[in-house]
Design an enzyme around this catalytic site. Structure first.
Site, mmCIF file in Angstrom:
data_model
loop_
_atom_site.group_PDB
_atom_site.id
_atom_site.type_symbol
_atom_site.label_atom_id
_atom_site.label_comp_id
_atom_site.label_asym_id
_atom_site.label_seq_id
_atom_site.Cartn_x
_atom_site.Cartn_y
_atom_site.Cartn_z
ATOM 1 N N LYS A 1 -7.368 -9.613 -11.003
ATOM 2 C CA LYS A 1 -8.681 -10.269 -10.923
ATOM 3 C C LYS A 1 -9.372 -10.014 -9.590
ATOM 4 O O LYS A 1 -10.596 -9.850 -9.537
ATOM 5 C CB LYS A 1 -8.533 -11.772 -11.160
ATOM 6 N N LYS B 1 -12.514 -15.037 -10.854
ATOM 7 C CA LYS B 1 -12.584 -15.124 -12.307
ATOM 8 C C LYS B 1 -14.015 -15.394 -12.778
ATOM 9 O O LYS B 1 -14.446 -14.872 -13.809
ATOM 10 C CB LYS B 1 -11.632 -16.210 -12.798
ATOM 11 N N GLY C 1 -5.013 -16.240 -18.205
ATOM 12 C CA GLY C 1 -3.700 -15.933 -18.759
ATOM 13 C C GLY C 1 -3.723 -15.466 -20.195
ATOM 14 O O GLY C 1 -4.370 -14.478 -20.546
#
Length: 437
Positions: free
Chosen positions: A103, A203, A132
């Site tokens: 990320k 993210k 995840g």
């Protein structure tokens, strides 16, 4: 179909185990067996327990492994910016598909990877980089490609969600909840990336890039952590029928000239208990997507851990392997919109402000005048003695003010002026409020 695995830590080890235990099923889904061509690690001789892999496959030469002619797919679970960026650019330019969980790299310089993938005619997949095992990025990238996404709001960091959930449930302070998270293995020895919002910001950049067809980097994301959230904040949130979560928020909007823009931010915020994200507890993740045709969608599950992340990695491996067998590859990137990222000051938000003020006539009027000067409308005011003690003794008092929606810059300027008033002993806390009217 032969894989080069870069990294064999928590996630990499789980990838190896799943490749071994699910070998027959994976081969049936792809149409060819998956084999590990090599595993790049820092130390070849390290004890890796009962990992089902031939020790001869380990190497300390990742670049040499990537350049081998018998490697079809490169799986990267090392993390960090360099040398991972150089390795993956080399692989993609050579036409080798890449699956990564990195990320930080995607948020800082995803453009370099996408450009290399387009140049080499290769796939770049990265489902495991956000949330995840939750199937999230592919729905944004493919399933919702025919829709218009207006807003993405998410809890994308399990460590901070565990800490805030513990504070809410038990009345513990931040330090105490962090200690518990560390003991249970939810927090790293150095939790800075989590508690200061860096992980969530990376993210958020990836989510915004996919949702709005625009290249967004971590540097574009307004970021605040949770270290300043207090027990008093939690109590005040409960009194309002809210809870506090670290949210990543990416939303469409327009600037002063009427041009479409995007706003991307990460910060703690109060949300009503009726909001779908309010019930997301422990170390779970959830992302709430609002689209024009599809409406409201919720993605929920475990956002970290070796096995969940490895599950997402292998899902991508199956996709890119099938593409290679078919002689095709997916479009590298959709960034046609190229929307400007709106400064945080232009984002429309609400504030919850707790003030310690002098308890005397005219104070409320003076405070309200500050809000009026900055064109910020007050929604509610709650007043009481400082610290919740007995009233009527001429001591300091608490003022808790919740605003209507206003530009963040106007709200910030209001708080700055309040700090300078002689009737304001202190601005005890400032939190944004999301998800309400």
């Amino acid at each position: 179909m032969r894989l080069a695995l870069l990294g064999c830590g928590t996630v990499g080890s789980e990838v190896v185990r799943l490749l071994h235990t699910q070998a027959a099923d994976l081969a049936a889904r792809i149409g060819a067996p998956l084999e590990i061509a090599g595993i790049a690690v820092r130390r070849v001789g390290r004890d890796r327990g009962d990992l089902p892999v031939d020790p001869a496959l380990f190497t300390t030469d990742p670049l040499g492994l990537i350049k081998r002619d018998d490697v079809d797919v490169v799986v990267e679970v090392v993390g960090g910016i360099e040398p991972a960026r150089s390795w993956l650019v080399e692989a993609l330019r050579a036409g080798k598909s890449v699956v990564t969980a990195n990320k930080a790299l995607l948020a800082e310089d995803g453009a370099a990877l996408h450009d290399a993938a387009a140049e080499g005619g290769a796939d770049l997949y990265y489902e495991a980089s956000v949330a995840g095992a939750i199937p999230l990025l592919r729905p944004l990238r493919e399933s919702l490609h025919g829709d218009r996404i207006n807003r993405v709001t998410g809890i994308v960091n399990g460590t901070t969600n565990f800490i805030l959930s513990a504070m809410d449930a038990t009345g513990a302070g931040f330090a105490e909840a962090l200690d518990e998270a560390t003991e249970l293995g939810y927090a790293e020895a150095d939790p800075t990336a989590d508690v200061e919002g860096f992980d969530a910001a990376a993210k958020a950049a990836i989510l915004a890039s996919l949702a709005f067809h625009t290249r967004v980097t971590a540097a574009d994301v307004h970021r605040e952590g949770i270290t300043e959230v207090t027990v008093a904040d939690m109590a005040s949130a409960k009194a309002m029928g809210c809870t506090i979560k670290l949210l990543c928020i990416a939303a469409r909007g327009t600037d002063a000239a009427g041009r479409e823009t995007v706003s991307v931010r990460v910060h703690p915020a109060m949300i009503p208990l009726t909001h779908p994200l309010a019930s997301v507890g422990d170390a779970f993740n959830a992302v709430f997507v609002e689209a024009e045709a599809a409406g409201q969608l919720m993605f929920y599950g475990r956002g970290a851990g070796g096995a969940p992340t490895a599950s997402a990695v292998l899902g991508d491996v199956v996709a890119v392997a099938r593409n290679r067998l078919a002689g095709a590859y997916a479009a590298s990137e959709s960034a046609y919109a190229d929307l400007a990222v709106r400064p945080m000051g232009e984002a429309l938000t609400r504030y919850h402000i707790s003030l310690d003020v002098v308890d005397r006539p005219g104070v409320l009027q003076a405070v309200a005048g500050v809000f009026a000067r900055h064109d910020v409308s007050i929604a509610t005011v709650r007043q009481g003695p400082a610290g919740g003690g007995p009233a009527g003794r001429g001591e300091d008092a608490d003022l808790v003010i919740v605003t209507h929606v206003a530009p963040d810059a106007a709200l910030a300027a209001t708080v700055r002026e309040l700090r300078g008033l002689d009737i304001v002993r202190s601005v005890a806390s400032v939190l944004r409020v999301e998800g309400g009217a």
